[in-house]
Write an enzyme that holds these catalytic residues in place. Sequence first.
Site, PDB file in Angstrom:
ATOM      1  N   VAL A   1     -58.668   9.166  24.676  1.00  0.00           N
ATOM      2  CA  VAL A   1     -57.467   8.635  25.311  1.00  0.00           C
ATOM      3  C   VAL A   1     -57.669   7.137  25.495  1.00  0.00           C
ATOM      4  O   VAL A   1     -58.799   6.671  25.690  1.00  0.00           O
ATOM      5  CB  VAL A   1     -57.171   9.323  26.663  1.00  0.00           C
ATOM      6  N   GLU A   2     -56.592   6.379  25.436  1.00  0.00           N
ATOM      7  CA  GLU A   2     -56.678   4.920  25.441  1.00  0.00           C
ATOM      8  C   GLU A   2     -57.345   4.339  26.683  1.00  0.00           C
ATOM      9  O   GLU A   2     -57.847   3.210  26.665  1.00  0.00           O
ATOM     10  CB  GLU A   2     -55.272   4.323  25.297  1.00  0.00           C
ATOM     11  N   SER A   3     -57.372   5.095  27.777  1.00  0.00           N
ATOM     12  CA  SER A   3     -58.006   4.608  28.999  1.00  0.00           C
ATOM     13  C   SER A   3     -59.519   4.562  28.896  1.00  0.00           C
ATOM     14  O   SER A   3     -60.188   4.061  29.804  1.00  0.00           O
ATOM     15  CB  SER A   3     -57.603   5.502  30.172  1.00  0.00           C
TER      16      SER A   3
END
Length: 524
Positions: free
Chosen positions: A327-329
């Site tokens: 996930v981009e986080s």
Amino acid sequence: MKKPIFVSGAEAAAMIRDNSTVATIGMTLVSASETILKAVEKRFLETGSPRHLTLVHSCGQSDRDRGIQHFAHEQMLSRIIGGHWGLQPRMMKLIAENKILAYCIPQGQFAQLYRSMAGGEPGKITKVGLGTFIDPRIDGGKMNEITKDAPDIVEVVTIGGEEYMRYKPIPLDYCIIRGTYIDEHGNLSTEEEAMQLEVLSAVLACKKFGGKVIAQAKRKVAAGSLHCKRVTVPGIFIDAAVICDNPQEDHRQTHSFAFDPAYCGDIKVPVEASERLPLTVRKLIGRRALMELSMDDVLNVGTGIPNDVVGPILAEEQVQNDVTITVESGIYGGIPMGGVDFGIAKNNFALLRHDDQFDYYNGAGVDVTFMGAGELDERGNVNATRLGPSPTGAGGFIDITTNAKHVVFCSTFTGKGLACSFEDRKLHINQEGQLIKCVKQLQQISYNGEIARKKGQKMHYVTERAVFELRPEGLTLTEIAPGIDLNTQVLDLMEFTPLIAEDLKEMDPAIFCEDGAFGLKRYL
């Protein structure tokens, strides 16, 4: 040693002057400095100051109520430069009604722009954004009518005979950050935060321009209490610190949890067998989309349909250990959350900094990304960032789709009212959607099909009744669902006529089964 002053939320708010540029660091409600943000809003409502602010933020920072929604007031805000506003209805209303100037920068470019600013570079130089609505030859990231005549914050430059985007530096007057513990010297740690984010990069960018850093912390501890490796921001860079007096409400780990040690990696929790998702249009689309995976792929999951169904389907099909979700986080593995808690996960095996994660997405690129979508045109361009009057913004969509090896868009074929059933392993349209999604003219170009074709990127657009592939010769219809009429239920509901594969196939009837797994393992 320079030490910060410890102040109340109200005193921190009083530091912010009119006409200032303020950066806030967070994602969804994770790391939102709620004590400070509420105090800034309260001061404005009571005194009319601070006013005419520019708010700068790399990603969506709200849960539809809190976070930077506190800045969503006319006169308080005159300009916003942000990554995403999907969970900020009041902010989107201000933008849509032309009450504030509004610019969008892709989330990953924004997170890394802080690094470029901190190092005194002339901005962030990248190919990400070319050919999309961020490109100054199209919209320049300008999100409403009144911003069209405002100065550009991006430009196209040529280096070595190739075009690149330059995201210009944004001088910061204040940076508002959050951490878990702060010692008497101002050293700040972030161990209980559910994401690492780009805290230090933003702090150093602010310092480069002579700005002030205001930190919110959960607890104050004695000097020397924090292990040096746990210090995220040294105290010499923090000007003022606020100790949250109500962590249950104003220092929540995320929207749904005040604190859960599983989401910051302190513990691993047993995974109970999750309840099987009922067969819906969204699950059907997810099943067909996941057939594009291969064993050992590293994948990214975007918001919308992918975030809702990819994880559960992988678990149902017992292949969750055969691929790796990111996930981009900064998340790797684990069980990601969605909705207003998008970006956190329990039991993940690694959690990187936000800006570091985009080095991977913007460089090597994931094997496959699954993204939501809203509109498709005959050139293979996709709109996922502006649907109707609401300007949601790019988030990490443009960063990730630009360099992923394979992009799989997930969307219903029509919108607004579509109802389906799946008897006899066929698709039955019980009520057609009112909204056509395969259109001649997109509202906004979020993904450029022409650029994708030129560099040989693999792209599929998956719906419940039709699958399209972007081939060298153009956008091609490759599959239709069993039970669907090609002319009346596909082609007649498109504003353009796609190429049709000579070997047009029927979608695997197994994905329409309502009980049990459909056999994803055999596709891997």
